[in-house]
Design a protein around this motif. Structure first.
Motif, PDB file in Angstrom:
ATOM      1  N   ASN A  18    -106.541  -1.696  -4.785  1.00 24.72           N
ATOM      2  CA  ASN A  18    -107.858  -1.071  -4.673  1.00 24.72           C
ATOM      3  C   ASN A  18    -108.126  -0.310  -5.970  1.00 24.72           C
ATOM      4  OD1 ASN A  18    -110.208   0.173  -3.939  1.00 24.72           O
ATOM      5  ND2 ASN A  18    -109.329   1.409  -2.311  1.00 24.72           N
ATOM      6  N   ARG A  23    -112.444   6.542  -3.510  1.00 30.44           N
ATOM      7  CA  ARG A  23    -113.530   6.360  -2.545  1.00 30.44           C
ATOM      8  C   ARG A  23    -113.044   6.447  -1.099  1.00 30.44           C
ATOM      9  NH1 ARG A  23    -116.947   1.226  -4.059  1.00 30.44           N
ATOM     10  NH2 ARG A  23    -118.123   2.027  -2.280  1.00 30.44           N
ATOM     11  N   LYS A  40    -105.603  -2.093  -0.858  1.00 32.80           N
ATOM     12  CA  LYS A  40    -106.914  -2.485  -0.342  1.00 32.80           C
ATOM     13  C   LYS A  40    -106.835  -3.165   1.029  1.00 32.80           C
ATOM     14  CE  LYS A  40    -111.216  -4.044  -2.307  1.00 32.80           C
ATOM     15  NZ  LYS A  40    -111.819  -4.613  -3.503  1.00 32.80           N
ATOM     16  N   LYS A  44    -108.755  -1.759   4.303  1.00 31.50           N
ATOM     17  CA  LYS A  44    -109.668  -2.601   5.095  1.00 31.50           C
ATOM     18  C   LYS A  44    -109.234  -2.640   6.560  1.00 31.50           C
ATOM     19  CE  LYS A  44    -111.014  -5.873   1.459  1.00 31.50           C
ATOM     20  NZ  LYS A  44    -110.893  -7.296   1.045  1.00 31.50           N
ATOM     21  N   CYS A  62    -117.565   3.105   7.069  1.00 31.99           N
ATOM     22  CA  CYS A  62    -117.766   2.645   5.687  1.00 31.99           C
ATOM     23  C   CYS A  62    -117.643   3.809   4.702  1.00 31.99           C
ATOM     24  CB  CYS A  62    -119.122   1.969   5.544  1.00 31.99           C
ATOM     25  SG  CYS A  62    -119.224   0.397   6.425  1.00 31.99           S
ATOM     26  N   PHE A  67    -116.414   1.460   1.656  1.00 27.35           N
ATOM     27  CA  PHE A  67    -117.058   0.141   1.651  1.00 27.35           C
ATOM     28  C   PHE A  67    -118.516   0.270   2.084  1.00 27.35           C
ATOM     29  CE2 PHE A  67    -112.590  -0.959   2.121  1.00 27.35           C
ATOM     30  CZ  PHE A  67    -112.461  -2.002   1.228  1.00 27.35           C
ATOM     31  N   THR A  68    -119.306  -0.732   1.766  1.00 28.87           N
ATOM     32  CA  THR A  68    -120.685  -0.784   2.233  1.00 28.87           C
ATOM     33  C   THR A  68    -120.737  -1.410   3.614  1.00 28.87           C
ATOM     34  OG1 THR A  68    -121.106  -2.987   1.332  1.00 28.87           O
ATOM     35  CG2 THR A  68    -121.520  -1.098  -0.148  1.00 28.87           C
ATOM     36  N   ARG A  69    -121.859  -1.256   4.289  1.00 30.05           N
ATOM     37  CA  ARG A  69    -122.029  -1.878   5.606  1.00 30.05           C
ATOM     38  C   ARG A  69    -121.937  -3.399   5.499  1.00 30.05           C
ATOM     39  NH1 ARG A  69    -124.617   1.159   9.813  1.00 30.05           N
ATOM     40  NH2 ARG A  69    -125.617  -0.779  10.449  1.00 30.05           N
ATOM     41  N   SER A  71    -120.265  -5.102   3.254  1.00 22.79           N
ATOM     42  CA  SER A  71    -118.847  -5.421   3.052  1.00 22.79           C
ATOM     43  C   SER A  71    -118.099  -5.352   4.373  1.00 22.79           C
ATOM     44  CB  SER A  71    -118.210  -4.450   2.064  1.00 22.79           C
ATOM     45  OG  SER A  71    -118.728  -4.637   0.777  1.00 22.79           O
ATOM     46  N   TYR A  72    -118.416  -4.354   5.189  1.00 30.51           N
ATOM     47  CA  TYR A  72    -117.767  -4.231   6.498  1.00 30.51           C
ATOM     48  C   TYR A  72    -117.976  -5.504   7.314  1.00 30.51           C
ATOM     49  CZ  TYR A  72    -116.772  -3.032  11.258  1.00 30.51           C
ATOM     50  OH  TYR A  72    -116.264  -3.069  12.526  1.00 30.51           O
ATOM     51  N   ILE A  75    -115.873  -8.295   5.901  1.00 29.56           N
ATOM     52  CA  ILE A  75    -114.450  -8.048   6.155  1.00 29.56           C
ATOM     53  C   ILE A  75    -114.118  -8.360   7.612  1.00 29.56           C
ATOM     54  CG2 ILE A  75    -112.691  -6.233   6.303  1.00 29.56           C
ATOM     55  CD1 ILE A  75    -114.195  -4.942   3.830  1.00 29.56           C
TER      56      ILE A  75
END
Length: 88
Positions: A18, A23, A40, A44, A62, A67-69, A71-72, A75
């Motif tokens: 990561n 973050r 990472k 996740k 998130c 992470f962004t929504r 990206s969620y 994932i």
């Protein structure tokens, strides 16, 4: 090479490093040595676990895990299709 540098090398080789560990704001990553914000895949997985098992809202999960929504969603979809390998 220090153990931390060795671990970073291994994570990079596995495409699991990561690059933005700062973050990750989830408390468990700051309080327990098992959790590594530079891993990472672990970040996740813990984000998915927090949302799916603990009921943490998507926006909050998130924000806590960096992470962004969107990206969620990606994932989660890959995890459902491929399991742990989908997190790489």
């Amino acid at each position: 090479m220090s153990p931390q540098e060795d671990k970073r090398r291994i994570l990079r080789e596995a495409r699991a490093f990561n690059p933005q560990p700062q973050r990750v704001k989830a408390a468990v990553f700051a309080t327990h040595p098992f959790f590594d914000p530079e891993d990472k895949v672990q970040v996740k997985y813990e984000m998915l676990r927090a949302r799916e098992l603990e009921g943490v809202g998507v926006t909050r999960a998130c924000a806590q895990f960096g992470f962004t929504r969107e990206s969620y969603r990606q994932i989660l979809q890959r995890f459902r299709q491929e399991g742990i390998p989908g997190l790489f």
